[in-house]
Design a protein around this motif. Structure first.
Motif, PDB file in Angstrom:
ATOM      1  N   GLU A   1       0.827  -1.215   0.000  1.00  0.00           N
ATOM      2  CA  GLU A   1       0.000   0.000   0.000  1.00  0.00           C
ATOM      3  C   GLU A   1       0.858   1.262   0.000  1.00  0.00           C
ATOM      4  O   GLU A   1       0.441   2.303  -0.503  1.00  0.00           O
TER       5      GLU A   1
ATOM      6  N   LEU B   1       1.333   2.698  -3.395  1.00  0.00           N
ATOM      7  CA  LEU B   1       0.191   3.436  -3.915  1.00  0.00           C
ATOM      8  C   LEU B   1       0.134   4.850  -3.316  1.00  0.00           C
ATOM      9  O   LEU B   1      -0.061   5.843  -4.017  1.00  0.00           O
ATOM     10  N   LEU B   2       0.342   4.928  -1.994  1.00  0.00           N
ATOM     11  CA  LEU B   2       0.310   6.238  -1.344  1.00  0.00           C
ATOM     12  C   LEU B   2       1.420   7.127  -1.897  1.00  0.00           C
ATOM     13  O   LEU B   2       1.229   8.320  -2.134  1.00  0.00           O
TER      14      LEU B   2
ATOM     15  N   ARG C   1       0.701   8.472  -5.474  1.00  0.00           N
ATOM     16  CA  ARG C   1      -0.286   9.563  -5.402  1.00  0.00           C
ATOM     17  C   ARG C   1       0.410  10.867  -5.018  1.00  0.00           C
ATOM     18  O   ARG C   1       0.175  11.915  -5.624  1.00  0.00           O
TER      19      ARG C   1
ATOM     20  N   ARG D   1     -14.539   9.217  -7.821  1.00  0.00           N
ATOM     21  CA  ARG D   1     -15.145   7.891  -7.767  1.00  0.00           C
ATOM     22  C   ARG D   1     -16.632   7.975  -8.123  1.00  0.00           C
ATOM     23  O   ARG D   1     -17.461   8.319  -7.283  1.00  0.00           O
TER      24      ARG D   1
ATOM     25  N   ARG E   1     -12.739  12.597  -3.547  1.00  0.00           N
ATOM     26  CA  ARG E   1     -12.021  12.318  -2.302  1.00  0.00           C
ATOM     27  C   ARG E   1     -10.663  12.999  -2.367  1.00  0.00           C
ATOM     28  O   ARG E   1      -9.893  12.760  -3.313  1.00  0.00           O
TER      29      ARG E   1
ATOM     30  N   TYR F   1      -3.916  10.449   6.242  1.00  0.00           N
ATOM     31  CA  TYR F   1      -3.011   9.547   5.544  1.00  0.00           C
ATOM     32  C   TYR F   1      -1.575  10.072   5.505  1.00  0.00           C
ATOM     33  O   TYR F   1      -0.638   9.303   5.334  1.00  0.00           O
TER      34      TYR F   1
ATOM     35  N   ASP G   1     -12.349   7.646   1.765  1.00  0.00           N
ATOM     36  CA  ASP G   1     -11.993   6.229   1.667  1.00  0.00           C
ATOM     37  C   ASP G   1     -13.154   5.377   2.183  1.00  0.00           C
ATOM     38  O   ASP G   1     -13.593   4.428   1.530  1.00  0.00           O
TER      39      ASP G   1
HETATM   40  C1  IPM Z   1      -8.226   2.916  -1.715  1.00  0.00           C
HETATM   41  C2  IPM Z   1      -7.488   1.897  -0.882  1.00  0.00           C
HETATM   42  C3  IPM Z   1      -6.185   2.539  -0.434  1.00  0.00           C
HETATM   43  C4  IPM Z   1      -6.534   3.737   0.415  1.00  0.00           C
HETATM   44  C5  IPM Z   1      -5.225   1.595   0.292  1.00  0.00           C
HETATM   45  C6  IPM Z   1      -4.953   0.335  -0.495  1.00  0.00           C
HETATM   46  C7  IPM Z   1      -3.953   2.291   0.658  1.00  0.00           C
HETATM   47  O1  IPM Z   1      -8.260   1.471   0.182  1.00  0.00           O
HETATM   48  O2  IPM Z   1      -7.682   3.337  -2.756  1.00  0.00           O
HETATM   49  O3  IPM Z   1      -9.331   3.290  -1.341  1.00  0.00           O
HETATM   50  O4  IPM Z   1      -6.800   3.591   1.621  1.00  0.00           O
HETATM   51  O5  IPM Z   1      -6.525   4.844  -0.109  1.00  0.00           O
END
Ligand code: IPM
Ligand code: MN
Length: 360
Positions: free
Chosen positions: A89, A92-93, A96, A106, A134, A141, A248
């Motif tokens: 994860e 991904l963070l 971003r 979304r 979002r 985060y 989220d």
């Molecule tokens: C999302 C996921 C991510 C988040 C995780 C995987 C880090 O739940 O994209 O919603 O919490 O942003």
């Protein structure tokens, strides 16, 4: 047009669904005369296994140079050790943050054909069409966090929600602009009765709306109450804007309105540079490799990519129409089909989408 698209298939079902979205994009390229060049890079668990880093530098560099990014999913039980040095994860963070993707769009749209797949009542959900914004690079985060050892042997851990005025302004503005092109209503969700950071959201958002968007209907809802209203009056929402953590949670809740997580795409955008597109479902390690994963969310994410990063509206709409037609024909993946009814696998349902695209 020529476009460089970076693929980040990631973990679990990520590679399977991404491969199907690529087939759809290739078909679009052939049909409309575009040249899409794909470059595949590593992120998440597979990147940790191969390089020790959930987001290798080489991946970041390729993404920065691209026109758009299509991501599958990251994570899985293999990397779930709470004591691990790094987690999928984190990749991904980091991407971003590195790409400044502060806005996560979304869309929650119910497909008439799938209303019965939702656990909620038809009369409540039918016609729901919400676009969530979002905030994606701030708040809980990314605020200061840590764990410390206390003298009595306990530990103390903290995560803090931090926002600045401009971080709130830019996402509220982007959401309000989208609302202007839709049903002209913006709902801002916070917890201003308790949280200081939410009070900044409340003040800033009210000012932007009054000064720049007086023509829009504007509503403020507390997050706990929003959790309830999403289930009782989903049709009353048009565009919803909220902070990272609230967004989220609320979007996972909202994903149950259309019935399956398997249908929902998302786009992460910054003020310029490439956008990142992904299905909102996770890596589903339980079904990875079995060929039954629903690729439609990723295929719809590819449509968002064409629309938002390449300005190819006709092509994006062609994909969306093809997906709707396939559902109307009664084609279902396992996650969408009532028990005991026939289902199509990942590749077979994509074949149907491609057939339908050919007829457009
Ligand atoms: C999302 C996921 C991510 C988040 C995780 C995987 C880090 O739940 O994209 O919603 O919490 O942003
Ligand atoms: Mn989530």
């Amino acid at each position: 047009m020529k476009a460089n698209i970076v693929l980040l298939p990631g973990d679990g079902i990520g590679p399977e669904v991404t491969a199907q979205a690529v087939r759809v994009l290739e078909s679009i390229a052939r049909k409309f005369g575009h040249d899409f060049v794909f470059l595949s890079k590593k992120i998440g668990g597979i990147a940790i296994d191969e390089t020790g880093d959930a987001l290798p530098q080489d991946t970041t560099d390729a993404c920065k140079k691209s026109d758009a990014i299509l991501l599958g999913a990251v994570g899985g039980p293999k990397w779930d050790d709470p004591n691990a040095k790094t987690r999928p994860e984190a990749g991904l963070l980091k991407i971003r943050k590195e790409l400044g993707l502060f806005a996560n769009l979304r869309p929650i749209v119910t497909f008439t054909e799938l209303v019965d797949a939702s656990p909620l009542k038809r009369e409540i959900i039918e016609g729901t069409d919400i676009l969530f914004f979002r905030e994606l690079t701030g708040g809980l985060y990314f605020g200061p966090s840590g764990t410390e050892d206390l003298p009595d042997g306990q530990q103390r851990a903290y995560s803090t929600a931090v926002y600045t005025t401009s971080e709130v302004e830019r996402i509220v503005r982007m959401a309000a602009e989208a609302a202007r092109k839709r049903r002209r209503k913006l709902t801002m969700v916070d917890k201003a009765n308790v949280l200081e950071a939410s009070r900044l959201w409340r003040r800033t958002s009210a000012r932007i709306m009054k000064e720049e968007f007086p023509d829009l209907e504007y509503e403020v809802v507390l997050v706990d109450s929003m959790a309830m209203h999403l289930l009782s009056r989903p049709k009353s929402f048009d565009v919803v804007v909220t902070s990272n953590m609230f967004g989220d949670i609320l979007t996972d809740e909202a994903s149950m309105l259309p019935g399956s997580l398997g249908m929902l795409p998302s786009a992460s955008l910054g003020s310029n540079g490439p956008g990142l597109y992904e299905p909102i479902h996770g890596s589903a390690p339980d079904i990875a490799g079995t060929g039954i994963a629903n690729p439609l969310a990723t295929i719809l994410a590819a449509a968002m990519l064409l629309r938002h990063s390449l300005s190819l509206e006709t092509e994006a709409a062609a994909i969306e129409t093809a997906v709707k037609k396939v559902l109307a024909q009664g084609c279902r993946t396992a996650d969408l089909a009532p028990k005991g009814t026939p289902t199509l696998g990942t590749i077979a349902i994509t074949d149907k989408v491609l057939e339908s695209l050919d007829k457009v």
